[in-house]
Write a protein that holds these residues in place. Sequence first.
Motif, PDB file in Angstrom:
ATOM      1  N   CYS A   1     150.598   4.125  50.593  1.00 46.75           N
ATOM      2  CA  CYS A   1     151.276   3.839  51.856  1.00 46.75           C
ATOM      3  C   CYS A   1     151.274   2.344  52.148  1.00 46.75           C
ATOM      4  CB  CYS A   1     150.612   4.604  52.996  1.00 46.75           C
ATOM      5  SG  CYS A   1     150.888   6.385  52.959  1.00 46.75           S
ATOM      6  N   VAL A   2     150.124   1.718  51.980  1.00 47.93           N
ATOM      7  CA  VAL A   2     150.039   0.277  52.231  1.00 47.93           C
ATOM      8  C   VAL A   2     150.940  -0.485  51.266  1.00 47.93           C
ATOM      9  CG1 VAL A   2     148.500  -1.722  52.298  1.00 47.93           C
ATOM     10  CG2 VAL A   2     147.695   0.488  53.158  1.00 47.93           C
ATOM     11  N   ASP A   3     150.970  -0.070  50.006  1.00 44.59           N
ATOM     12  CA  ASP A   3     151.844  -0.712  49.015  1.00 44.59           C
ATOM     13  C   ASP A   3     153.312  -0.614  49.436  1.00 44.59           C
ATOM     14  OD1 ASP A   3     149.712  -1.385  47.395  1.00 44.59           O
ATOM     15  OD2 ASP A   3     149.982   0.291  46.006  1.00 44.59           O
ATOM     16  N   ALA A   4     153.716   0.583  49.880  1.00 43.36           N
ATOM     17  CA  ALA A   4     155.120   0.798  50.239  1.00 43.36           C
ATOM     18  C   ALA A   4     155.525  -0.041  51.443  1.00 43.36           C
ATOM     19  CB  ALA A   4     155.361   2.279  50.518  1.00 43.36           C
ATOM     20  N   VAL A   5     154.661  -0.074  52.460  1.00 40.71           N
ATOM     21  CA  VAL A   5     154.977  -0.850  53.662  1.00 40.71           C
ATOM     22  C   VAL A   5     154.971  -2.344  53.356  1.00 40.71           C
ATOM     23  CG1 VAL A   5     154.194  -1.420  55.997  1.00 40.71           C
ATOM     24  CG2 VAL A   5     154.129   0.951  55.202  1.00 40.71           C
ATOM     25  N   ASP A   6     154.024  -2.785  52.567  1.00 39.73           N
ATOM     26  CA  ASP A   6     153.952  -4.186  52.177  1.00 39.73           C
ATOM     27  C   ASP A   6     155.231  -4.601  51.439  1.00 39.73           C
ATOM     28  OD1 ASP A   6     153.007  -6.758  51.584  1.00 39.73           O
ATOM     29  OD2 ASP A   6     151.954  -6.071  49.780  1.00 39.73           O
ATOM     30  N   ALA A   7     155.670  -3.769  50.509  1.00 41.72           N
ATOM     31  CA  ALA A   7     156.883  -4.084  49.757  1.00 41.72           C
ATOM     32  C   ALA A   7     158.106  -4.150  50.680  1.00 41.72           C
ATOM     33  CB  ALA A   7     157.107  -3.031  48.661  1.00 41.72           C
ATOM     34  N   TRP A   8     158.188  -3.221  51.630  1.00 41.35           N
ATOM     35  CA  TRP A   8     159.319  -3.207  52.569  1.00 41.35           C
ATOM     36  C   TRP A   8     159.316  -4.450  53.449  1.00 41.35           C
ATOM     37  CZ3 TRP A   8     163.556  -0.462  52.450  1.00 41.35           C
ATOM     38  CH2 TRP A   8     164.361  -0.330  53.578  1.00 41.35           C
ATOM     39  N   PHE A   9     158.153  -4.787  53.981  1.00 43.03           N
ATOM     40  CA  PHE A   9     158.065  -5.964  54.844  1.00 43.03           C
ATOM     41  C   PHE A   9     158.284  -7.256  54.063  1.00 43.03           C
ATOM     42  CE2 PHE A   9     155.243  -3.863  58.354  1.00 43.03           C
ATOM     43  CZ  PHE A   9     156.359  -3.202  58.814  1.00 43.03           C
ATOM     44  N   LYS A  10     157.825  -7.316  52.817  1.00 44.69           N
ATOM     45  CA  LYS A  10     158.069  -8.514  52.022  1.00 44.69           C
ATOM     46  C   LYS A  10     159.564  -8.727  51.825  1.00 44.69           C
ATOM     47  CE  LYS A  10     153.794  -9.044  49.375  1.00 44.69           C
ATOM     48  NZ  LYS A  10     153.124  -8.837  48.072  1.00 44.69           N
TER      49      LYS A  10
END
Length: 312
Positions: free
Chosen positions: A299-308
């Motif tokens: 989940c953290v990976d997915a949100v981080d990628a989206w925000f980046k």
Amino acid sequence: MQAIRFKFSDPDHTMTRSALLFAALTIGHAAFAQAAPSKPAPLPAEPPETVKAELDITYGRTPEQELKLDIYRPKTGGDSLPACVLVHGGGWVKGDKERFRPLGLALAERGYVVANIEYRLGPVAKYPAALEDCSLAVRFVRANAKRFGLDPARIGAWGGSAGGHLVGLLAAAPTKFLTSDLKDVSAAVQATCIMAGPTDLTNEKFVESLRKAKEQSFGFQWFGKLYDDAPDLYREASPISHFTKSTGPVLFLTGDLDNPDRDTGGMEKLKSLGVPAKQVILENAKHGCWLQRPWFEQCVDAVDAWFKTYLK
């Protein structure tokens, strides 16, 4: 599973049958204990050395309660970092910000200023109180950008379950739930993650669950009215009713065992408007998987990628 065989050497034939059995069981237990998988490491509850935390900052006052938020930010990285307002779940009627602390700390480690917020729950104040609080939290964070070391033009929102619904509505209708506090500060968010939250409270499947539960439903406890008595109210509170071309990019994040079809209507509406929208489905994941490993990191990976991508 491979069979485990044991061979004992007892040349003097002095061991009794019971002793042999005890030895075999003891060694066998040790072998299985060695082979057993280790328990997942606990989720982070305290800030790591690289993250600074300011807890229980008052961001608003209402007749029912003072509103608090926690700030987590990297100790290094500059004074103009992207930010995220984090909104916990609990069916709009329970839960607290502390439960989402691990997610906030993990995202702060990735280089974000995270505002982990509380809001008024259904038993305290009915709709739209929770939305007014979420909107105020965004405005408070933006107004205090210098204090918290964040870029006021790069604020995202991430919510889970009921929190996912709240950030979806916040993204869709940033001017709808304004209060007199900080009324001249924008409540808009530039990117959003709706994690296992509904975007259409008039969806047939959702309404069926409301009718089945009646006054025990979370919807009734939050709105104070049954769906059939106030369908327009449920429609008004649906993010899909307010999505426009100006809505920022939305990530839908859910488990494959957690009704991924919930996201279809909202995602299709956004795409039809030309708004970037994407669904990430986690494998073998149920509702609430975001606070369990291995899905926590996913989940953290997915949100981080989206925000980046969208909080550049």
